[in-house]
Motif scaffolding. Sequence first.
Motif: not given
Length: 155
Positions: A1-10, A12-17
């Motif tokens: 789950m964190i890995l998936e979030f990191s994929h979208y937050d490449y 490293r803003q701490g958020t995804i769209s």
Amino acid sequence: MILEFSHYDYKRQGTISAKDFALSMVTSADMSHLDRLLNRVDELNNKPRLRDIRITLDEFRSFAELRKTLQPLSLALFSYGKVNGLLTRMDFQRAASHVCGISLTDNVVDIIFHVFDSNCDGNISLKEFVRVLHKRERDITRTVDSGVMGHLSFR
């Protein structure tokens, strides 16, 4: 789950769209429904309020936890939902909170409803929503199981 979030937050803003969050929800949709769901995801760009939403790791994590409680969530959603299998935002949040103990933010719920409210009547189709989440969790379980077994096998 964190890995998936990191994929979208490449970055490293701490958020995804909102769009990335929506894509993460529909990635395992049945191929016969995928085009329609992807069109709904693309339509986020035309909705300034939704387009500008940013999802935090905590919000992402809460939704991932909700997916793990799919059986009790499904029962709750169908019991909270109207007779015709449709569910309002308030009922959805109440079911997640009361049955699963998971609080979803309005932003997360707004994106879920945008993607799964195909006729824009303010309700989501429970059958389709649960089907997509069930398939996603099944796919994740298979990937984890095969990945672990692959590492444990001796050649």
